[in-house]
Scaffold this active site. Structure first.
Site, PDB file in Angstrom:
ATOM      1  N   LYS A  29      27.714  59.382   4.541  1.00  0.00           N
ATOM      2  CA  LYS A  29      27.631  60.723   3.626  1.00  0.00           C
ATOM      3  C   LYS A  29      27.401  61.921   4.525  1.00  0.00           C
ATOM      4  CE  LYS A  29      22.751  61.179   4.551  1.00  0.00           C
ATOM      5  NZ  LYS A  29      22.237  62.644   5.220  1.00  0.00           N
TER       6      LYS A  29
ATOM      7  N   PRO B   6      27.059  55.586  13.588  1.00  0.00           N
ATOM      8  CA  PRO B   6      26.208  55.864  14.646  1.00  0.00           C
ATOM      9  C   PRO B   6      24.850  55.764  14.045  1.00  0.00           C
ATOM     10  CG  PRO B   6      27.053  58.038  14.182  1.00  0.00           C
ATOM     11  CD  PRO B   6      27.665  56.799  13.647  1.00  0.00           C
TER      12      PRO B   6
ATOM     13  N   ASP C 231      17.253  58.293   0.711  1.00  0.00           N
ATOM     14  CA  ASP C 231      18.507  58.604   0.545  1.00  0.00           C
ATOM     15  C   ASP C 231      19.442  57.257  -0.075  1.00  0.00           C
ATOM     16  OD1 ASP C 231      18.336  60.859   1.716  1.00  0.00           O
ATOM     17  OD2 ASP C 231      19.360  60.187   3.774  1.00  0.00           O
TER      18      ASP C 231
ATOM     19  N   GLY D 188      20.842  57.029  13.953  1.00  0.00           N
ATOM     20  CA  GLY D 188      20.291  58.047  14.098  1.00  0.00           C
ATOM     21  C   GLY D 188      21.331  59.600  13.940  1.00  0.00           C
TER      22      GLY D 188
ATOM     23  N   GLY E  75      22.293  60.871  11.071  1.00  0.00           N
ATOM     24  CA  GLY E  75      22.237  61.757   9.882  1.00  0.00           C
ATOM     25  C   GLY E  75      23.243  61.625   8.799  1.00  0.00           C
ATOM     26  N   ILE E  76      24.300  60.395   9.043  1.00  0.00           N
ATOM     27  CA  ILE E  76      25.070  60.284   7.690  1.00  0.00           C
ATOM     28  C   ILE E  76      24.887  58.901   6.943  1.00  0.00           C
ATOM     29  CG2 ILE E  76      27.093  61.498   9.234  1.00  0.00           C
ATOM     30  CD1 ILE E  76      27.795  58.909  10.564  1.00  0.00           C
ATOM     31  N   GLY E  77      23.754  58.470   7.022  1.00  0.00           N
ATOM     32  CA  GLY E  77      23.314  57.588   5.922  1.00  0.00           C
ATOM     33  C   GLY E  77      23.635  56.095   6.281  1.00  0.00           C
ATOM     34  N   GLY E  78      23.994  56.061   7.558  1.00  0.00           N
ATOM     35  CA  GLY E  78      24.357  54.377   7.931  1.00  0.00           C
ATOM     36  C   GLY E  78      23.445  53.091   7.365  1.00  0.00           C
ATOM     37  N   GLY E  79      22.014  53.362   7.633  1.00  0.00           N
ATOM     38  CA  GLY E  79      21.140  52.513   7.377  1.00  0.00           C
ATOM     39  C   GLY E  79      20.970  52.442   5.730  1.00  0.00           C
ATOM     40  N   SER E  80      20.532  53.659   5.337  1.00  0.00           N
ATOM     41  CA  SER E  80      20.420  53.597   3.594  1.00  0.00           C
ATOM     42  C   SER E  80      21.714  53.126   3.096  1.00  0.00           C
ATOM     43  CB  SER E  80      20.109  55.313   3.520  1.00  0.00           C
ATOM     44  OG  SER E  80      19.110  55.746   4.040  1.00  0.00           O
TER      45      SER E  80
END
Length: 288
Positions: free
Chosen positions: A8, A91, A133, A93, A95-100
């Protein structure tokens, strides 16, 4: 079963103030992309949950995929287990929502695989326990968000392609939101100019921006350098608390031409903005 976990972007991020519980009141526009991680799910006859995290150095108990699977298993009363393999492309950290997004795809995927039958609202409520998120990825729509990000209104955004740059550093969201220098007094704006659910391009251009950007660029000079490089070609800004920066283009070709000129010290990718999550589209195919 193989499912995508899309990235995102925050096209708008305004921080209105800090709440008594330590969270921040904000307004943001979540733009889903057609690019992200992939998760592979296999059911197990026992109730064990195992995760192949693709080499990520995260303790299992802290892994959002594992935590999401455990949470759904507990709340649904499911006796099955699962083996989950993460194919990581986004990546950490960034800010594009990877973990969420990984957590949301885990909830959606296992709800289907285990035949739990939980509706989206219940899954989104579980997702909120994992992170602010997560619900937007569970619900699977590009959306305007308020509160701490949990009050979602689906919207449609103009068709655009995005060049996303990865500066190569990881930003701590907790550190940014805990910094006293962070802007916390932005004036709330009203979501307007919706025509059949489509956001007006001029309104979007007028209000685009990120209240975290000034502080993050002060703390991480390489992020500022990446954003300033991209700014030569189009309006560029930070997403979330970073580290990724992005700019919008009218076509994938135009974005790709700029990506080809990217200095070697950074990486990046081109993705289309989508109004419906690729995860939901894949699940709909599986249901037919």
């Amino acid at each position: 079963m193989l499912l995508p976990a899309p990235a995102k972007l925050n096209l708008i991020l305004r921080i209105l103030g800090r709440r008594d519980d330590g969270y921040h009141e904000l307004q943001t526009l979540f733009q889903l992309l057609d690019f992200g991680d992939q998760l592979e799910f296999e059911s197990r006859d026992d109730n064990v949950i195992s995760v192949d995290a693709g080499g990520l150095d995260i303790p299992l108990q802290d892994n959002l995929i594992y935590r999401a699977a455990q949470l759904l298993q507990r709340e649904s009363g499911c006796a099955s287990g699962a083996h989950i393999v993460l194919h990581k492309r986004l990546p950490q950290g960034g800010g594009i929502g990877g973990g969420s997004s990984d957590a949301a795809t885990t909830l959606l995927g296992l709800n289907h695989l285990w035949r739990c039958g939980l509706p989206l609202g219940a899954l989104a409520a579980l997702g909120r326990q994992l992170g602010a998120d997560v619900p937007v990825f569970v619900r699977g729509r590009t959306a305007w968000a308020e509160g701490i990000g949990e009050k979602l209104q689906p919207v449609n955004t103009p068709q655009r392609h995005y060049l996303v740059l990865v500066p190569g550093c990881s930003v701590s969201t907790a550190a940014v939101f805990g910094d006293p220098r962070l802007t916390r007094d932005s004036t709330a704006i009203t979501l307007a100019h919706l025509r059949g659910g489509l956001l007006d391009s001029e309104w979007l251009e007028q209000h685009s921006g990120n209240d975290c950007q000034a502080l993050v660029e002060r703390l991480y000079p390489d992020i500022r350098a990446a954003r300033e490089w991209l700014q030569q070609f189009a309006r560029a800004q930070l997403t979330g608390t970073g580290a990724c920066v992005f700019a919008a283009f009218d076509s994938a070709q135009a974005a790709g031409e700029i990506l080809a000129r990217l200095p070697q010290r950074w990486s990046g990718f081109v993705a289309a903005g989508v109004n419906e999550s690729p995860t939901h589209r894949e699940l709909a195919k599986l249901a037919t």
